[in-house]
Write a protein that holds these residues in place. Structure first.
Motif, PDB file in Angstrom:
ATOM      1  N   TYR A  20       0.800  -1.161   0.019  1.00 24.33           N
ATOM      2  CA  TYR A  20       0.018  -0.047  -0.026  1.00 24.33           C
ATOM      3  C   TYR A  20       0.689   1.066  -0.044  1.00 24.33           C
ATOM      4  N   CYS A  60       0.599   5.632  -0.161  1.00 16.88           N
ATOM      5  CA  CYS A  60      -0.262   6.791  -0.064  1.00 16.88           C
ATOM      6  C   CYS A  60      -0.208   7.577  -1.498  1.00 16.88           C
ATOM      7  N   CYS A  83      -6.796   6.015   4.533  1.00 15.54           N
ATOM      8  CA  CYS A  83      -5.894   5.087   4.207  1.00 15.54           C
ATOM      9  C   CYS A  83      -5.940   3.684   4.984  1.00 15.54           C
ATOM     10  N   HIS A 122       0.583  11.344   9.546  1.00 20.63           N
ATOM     11  CA  HIS A 122      -0.430  10.455   8.858  1.00 20.63           C
ATOM     12  C   HIS A 122      -0.283   8.870   9.280  1.00 20.63           C
ATOM     13  N   HIS A 123       1.082   8.798   9.096  1.00 18.50           N
ATOM     14  CA  HIS A 123       1.204   7.142   9.475  1.00 18.50           C
ATOM     15  C   HIS A 123       1.222   6.641  10.728  1.00 18.50           C
ATOM     16  N   GLU A 183      -2.502   6.420  11.254  1.00 21.27           N
ATOM     17  CA  GLU A 183      -2.959   5.067  10.525  1.00 21.27           C
ATOM     18  C   GLU A 183      -2.631   3.915  11.624  1.00 21.27           C
TER      19      GLU A 183
HETATM   20 ZN    ZN Z   1      -2.113   7.790   3.120  1.00 22.63          ZN
END
Ligand code: ZN
Length: 497
Positions: free
Chosen positions: A28, A30, A225, A250-251, A254
């Motif tokens: 995956y 982004c 995501c 972001h991560h 996640e």
């Molecule tokens: Zn992402």
């Protein structure tokens, strides 16, 4: 080293790659936010992970490569919360949000095509997965790690951090976060400064909006995501990639969301490419050095001395290891252009050589040197995909090939087997794994004449202020891979990609 080792940003060490399901890899990455044109900074992650995808396939894995399109959401920019970029830009360009999304998605695909990036297996959009995002948020609320205030939902970072490794990926410490997070709009309603939005209530002027159990609103950026990666790759999958700038928030977010929703860490190997600087400076609006991909291909930017072929940019990116910083300058791109031409000439020369038939090498030392250089390429790739060293090895072999072409040494200096290893290495590494292509030269005289005519027509359109026709000519040429550049004094030049 015959097995693949990957540097895992989460554990900060190189680890042997072992997929969850033998023979298969879930990857995956982004994807772009399609509220504007992609720029140079976007080129690096997509080229890097294209090579990751290609190399895994080369090793025999069946790869499911998912790269999303961010076409909605609540974004954060340089540590500050920002408005919905798509909605904001749509108002600015007087377009329906989906018109804007379509325009920039097409432009992104066109650029990826020019870079010879293989299409992902699935390219899900945030707007196409609102239901999945809402359901994941409901799940996190039910598990007690998110709360609703005034129609918005926030993730409870403090509660999560009490029992999980929050900040491990990005190396951030929660206390520091609490101190450094700036005062933001709507922040008062959060229990804690470090909490992040899973869902935001839509203000009346906000045009991208959906019904939810918490009222009309729109999803946070991070949740898309988590929702899309788990839908297509499972609750735990092999590799998650992106630029280093996405590690936080972001991560990190996640990981927190997915860990709560699914009861397990979502990713086995986190891979992050380093950033691009331009002439030694960080890229950013404040430095006025953000170069769009179309500007790079056409040379139409004050920083650029010339147009650069997408393959030159791709080659330049791969000449550095993906975890090293990469400085873009006219000098380095021009050097890459020369190097790629030389390398490709050697490759073409190699294809034209008659293979030796002898099992014995005429020059044992040379034969051994070539075998070693070729064998090392596999080791370099397996050592966290060191494309830079592979290209350097192939480049070192170019003079040998040129000497064979020039008849200075005979091909029988090496054995038939070594010759075959060498030919195979150029094909596999340059074309299959690095995804490089020959630089096409545009010397066709007939085309020159046609272009002269088209340029004349565009000049005339501009003179009568028919900008619609003038833009149409430029855009249609661009979609055919011909980039027009407006020069001083109303002159125009073009480059072909
Ligand atoms: Zn992402």
């Amino acid at each position: 080293m015959s097995e693949l080792y990957i540097y895992n940003s989460y554990t900060r060490q190189k680890e042997k790659f072992e997929p969850i399901t033998p023979g298969h890899v879930g990857l995956y990455v982004c994807g772009p936010t399609v509220s504007g044109e992609s720029h140079l900074g976007h080129a690096r992650p997509y080229v890097t992970f294209d090579v990751v995808n290609r190399y895994l396939q080369h090793l025999g894995y069946k790869v499911r490569y998912v790269r999303n399109i961010t076409d909605a959401g609540h974004f954060e920019e340089e540590g500050r919360e920002a408005e919905d970029k798509v909605g904001k830009k749509a108002l600015l360009e007087k377009l329906e949000p989906m018109e804007l999304v379509h325009k920039y998605t097409s432009l992104f695909h066109w650029a990826m095509n020019r870079f010879n990036c293989i299409e992902p297996s699935i390219e899900p959009t945030a707007t196409g997965h609102i239901i999945e995002q809402i359901s994941m948020i409901e799940d996190i609320i039910a598990k007690g790690y998110a709360y609703e205030v005034n129609g918005s939902v926030y993730f409870d970072v403090k509660k999560y951090a009490a029992s999980h490794d929050y900040g491990k990926l990005s190396g951030r410490v929660l206390d520091d976060l609490l101190e450094t997070t700036r005062q933001l709009d709507g922040q008062d309603e959060k229990r804690d400064k470090a909490d992040f939005a899973l869902w935001k209530k839509a203000a009346p002027e906000h045009i991208m909006r959906w019904k939810s159990p918490w009222g009309v609103g729109f999803p946070g950026w991070h949740i898309e995501c988590s929702a899309m990666s788990s839908k297509y790759l499972g609750e735990r999958f092999d590799i998650h990639g992106g630029g280093m700038d996405l590690q936080f928030p972001h991560h990190e977010s996640e990981i927190a969301q997915s860990t709560i929703a699914h009861g397990c860490a979502p990713v086995n190997y986190w891979m992050h490419n380093n950033m691009i600087t331009i002439n030694g400076k960080k890229m950013g609006k404040s430095y006025n050095n953000v170069i769009k991909l179309t500007e790079l291909f056409s040379g139409d930017h004050p920083i650029l001395e010339q147009a650069y072929h997408p393959m030159v940019i791709r080659f330049n990116i791969l000449q550095s290891h993906y975890r090293s910083t990469l400085d873009f300058s006219n000098e380095s791109l021009q050097a890459s252009e020369k190097a790629l031409k030389r390398l490709w000439e050697a490759y073409e020369a190699l294809k034209g050589l008659t293979a030796p038939t002898g099992q014995e090498a005429g020059d044992a030392a040379l034969d051994q040197k070539i075998r070693q250089a070729v064998a090392e390429c596999a080791d370099f790739m397996n050592d966290d995909l060191n494309t830079a060293k592979v290209l350097a090895n192939l480049f070192d072999l170019a003079p040998v090939i040129n000497s064979m072409k020039g008849g200075i040494i005979g091909t029988d200096a090496i054995s038939a087997e070594t010759f075959s290893l060498l030919s195979n290495a150029f094909k596999v590494y340059l074309e299959d794994i690095m995804g490089l292509q020959a630089l096409q030269q545009a010397n066709d005289e007939k085309l020159e004449a046609v272009m002269e005519l088209v340029i004349q027509m565009r000049k005339e359109a501009r003179n009568r202020k028919d900008f619609e026709a003038s833009d149409k000519i430029r855009n249609m040429l661009a979609s055919a891979g011909i980039m027009l550049k407006d020069e001083k004094g109303g002159e125009m030049s073009y480059t072909i990609q």
